[in-house]
Scaffold this motif. Structure first.
Motif, PDB file in Angstrom:
ATOM      1  N   GLU A 375     -12.389 -52.107  42.071  1.00  0.00           N
ATOM      2  CA  GLU A 375     -11.808 -51.724  43.359  1.00  0.00           C
ATOM      3  C   GLU A 375     -11.644 -52.943  44.260  1.00  0.00           C
ATOM      4  O   GLU A 375     -10.669 -53.044  45.010  1.00  0.00           O
ATOM      5  N   LYS A 378      -8.429 -54.750  43.637  1.00  0.00           N
ATOM      6  CA  LYS A 378      -7.256 -54.140  44.278  1.00  0.00           C
ATOM      7  C   LYS A 378      -7.158 -54.582  45.734  1.00  0.00           C
ATOM      8  O   LYS A 378      -6.071 -54.924  46.223  1.00  0.00           O
ATOM      9  N   THR A 379      -8.306 -54.600  46.411  1.00  0.00           N
ATOM     10  CA  THR A 379      -8.307 -55.019  47.820  1.00  0.00           C
ATOM     11  C   THR A 379      -7.928 -56.485  47.946  1.00  0.00           C
ATOM     12  O   THR A 379      -7.116 -56.861  48.819  1.00  0.00           O
ATOM     13  N   LYS A 381      -6.173 -58.341  45.864  1.00  0.00           N
ATOM     14  CA  LYS A 381      -4.750 -58.523  45.526  1.00  0.00           C
ATOM     15  C   LYS A 381      -3.865 -58.102  46.685  1.00  0.00           C
ATOM     16  O   LYS A 381      -2.896 -58.782  47.030  1.00  0.00           O
ATOM     17  N   ASN A 382      -4.196 -56.952  47.275  1.00  0.00           N
ATOM     18  CA  ASN A 382      -3.413 -56.466  48.405  1.00  0.00           C
ATOM     19  C   ASN A 382      -3.471 -57.456  49.569  1.00  0.00           C
ATOM     20  O   ASN A 382      -2.464 -57.762  50.204  1.00  0.00           O
TER      21      ASN A 382
END
Length: 441
Positions: A375, A378-379, A381-382
């Motif tokens: 998770e 994902k953070t 990368k965003n």
């Protein structure tokens, strides 16, 4: 641009090193395990020791078979003899020749030895079973060692991939900074910062590649150096999330190789104790001989030639009524050793159950950490993509962009570490519970 020549040389070195990764053999975990089982030197030595134990438990080493020996001899005499007969006559012989010849076959067989050889034979069988367990323990330890190195190669491979992606982003940033500097949209400092970051990224790749090469050598060593020089490993990891703690705990007491070895040692000590007690009882043996004897006497003898052939047989009994206390001492020590083995088993059960519970909790925690790291990726990368867009629009500085880039790299490296830590924790759970050789990894 000539001002970037040093950067381009360093980058060219990294690119050249990258070519060696193309078209390489991919070694799966099951392939690596098969190679280790066949070629690992520790496993081969354990298998040889098992063969020795198998030879020892043979009936040929049991004491149940008789012993047969053959004897033969010849004697030649050249004597000067003076003989005085009872009738008053006498004779003198110079250089009188005589000879004796004999040959025999002797058989010895122990009919009863107080059951000592019976328990010794059973002990040898248990020692063979123990050697099988020792070989299994060696295999389990080798597979664990192999998987530890294998997943280290996988982790370093993924880390290298992440570092290459970071270098690619840094290259793009440098090109963008150079164009912006040429058109007066930023300062020379931004270009220099980009060059410094590329140099650092390139050095990280070189170091990571060397660490990967060293780790691959370690993997090849465990497999007996039977993998080609250029190879990759499978970075796909599947967790056995359906493992049941209570089922594994129940299987532990029956299948944990250390506990089972202890049980075999208890059996061995029980047979040793009984074999030592056989010293209190008599030994009864059977002997038999078939022999031939020929005596060629000199002229002074009444009989010139005597030839005997015959068979003799008999029983003998030996009872060591008192041996100075040796048997009593051996029996007492064997009883103490047996008691120690039983105490050690109780201690082992507590120790291994504790280790299992620790390993199980560690496995559960590391799987959760891996999921959190996924998770976090994902953070990160965003956050990086948003920062990258703002950087292109000139809304954030190069320092802020670099920080977002490093945050993403750190998240990827942490995710890689967490993934393989979790898989190895699963391997340790399976090993302690005695199920490592019974599952598909």
């Amino acid at each position: 641009m000539k001002k970037n020549s040093r950067y381009r040389v360093l980058l060219g070195l990294v690119i050249c090193l990258s070519y060696s990764s193309f078209s390489q053999q991919v070694v799966e975990t099951n392939e690596a395990i098969e190679l280790a089982l066949e070629y690992n030197y520790g496993i081969q030595i354990a298998n040889n020791n098992q063969e020795i134990a198998e030879n020892n438990k043979s009936v040929l080493n049991s004491g149940y078979l008789p012993t047969v020996t053959g004897n033969a001899g010849a004697t030649y005499n050249l004597d000067n003899t003076e003989a005085q007969f009872s009738n008053g006559e006498s004779t003198t012989l110079n250089g009188a020749e005589s000879s004796r010849y004999n040959a025999s076959i002797n058989l010895n067989y122990t009919l009863f030895d107080g059951l000592g050889r019976y328990y010794d034979y059973k002990r040898l069988k248990e020692e063979y079973n123990l050697s099988e367990l020792q070989a299994r323990e060696n295999i389990e330890n080798t597979i664990t060692q192999l998987l530890t190195v294998y997943y280290d190669v996988a982790r370093r491979s993924e880390n290298l991939k992440s570092l290459k992606e970071t270098l690619y982003i840094s290259k793009d940033r440098l090109v963008r900074s150079e164009y912006q500097f040429e058109y007066g949209q930023n300062t020379k400092l931004d270009v220099l910062n980009a060059e410094v970051d590329i140099n650092n990224d390139s050095i990280n790749i070189i170091n990571a590649r060397q660490s990967l090469i060293n780790s691959k050598r370690d993997l090849n060593f465990v497999t007996g150096n039977k993998i080609s020089q250029q190879f990759e490993v499978d970075t796909t990891v599947t967790f056995l999330l359906k493992l049941n703690k209570q089922e594994l705990l129940g299987q532990l007491k029956e299948n944990n190789v250390t506990l089972v070895q202890n049980e075999k040692n208890i059996a061995i000590n029980e047979f040793t104790l009984k074999a030592n007690k056989s010293g209190y009882l008599p030994t009864i043996g059977l002997i038999g001989t078939y022999g031939w004897n020929e005596n060629n006497n000199n002229a002074a003898s009444f009989v010139a030639v005597i030839t005997n052939t015959g068979l003799s047989a008999g029983l003998n009994l030996s009872w060591n009524i008192f041996d100075g206390g040796g048997t009593i001492t051996r029996v007492k020590n064997a009883q103490i050793n047996l008691e120690n083995q039983k105490l050690q088993k109780e201690q082992l059960v507590l120790d291994i159950e504790r280790n299992f519970n620790n390993a199980w909790d560690d496995y559960q925690n590391k799987v959760k950490i891996y999921q959190v790291q996924e998770e976090n990726i994902k953070t990160a990368k965003n956050n990086f993509l948003r920062t990258q867009e703002k950087f292109k629009l000139g809304q954030v500085t190069s320092i802020e962009f670099r920080q977002a880039q490093l945050n993403l790299l750190t998240a990827e490296l942490s995710r890689n570490q967490a993934k393989y830590d979790a898989k190895l924790a699963e391997v340790f759970v399976l090993q302690i519970s005695g199920q490592l050789l019974n599952v598909e990894l």
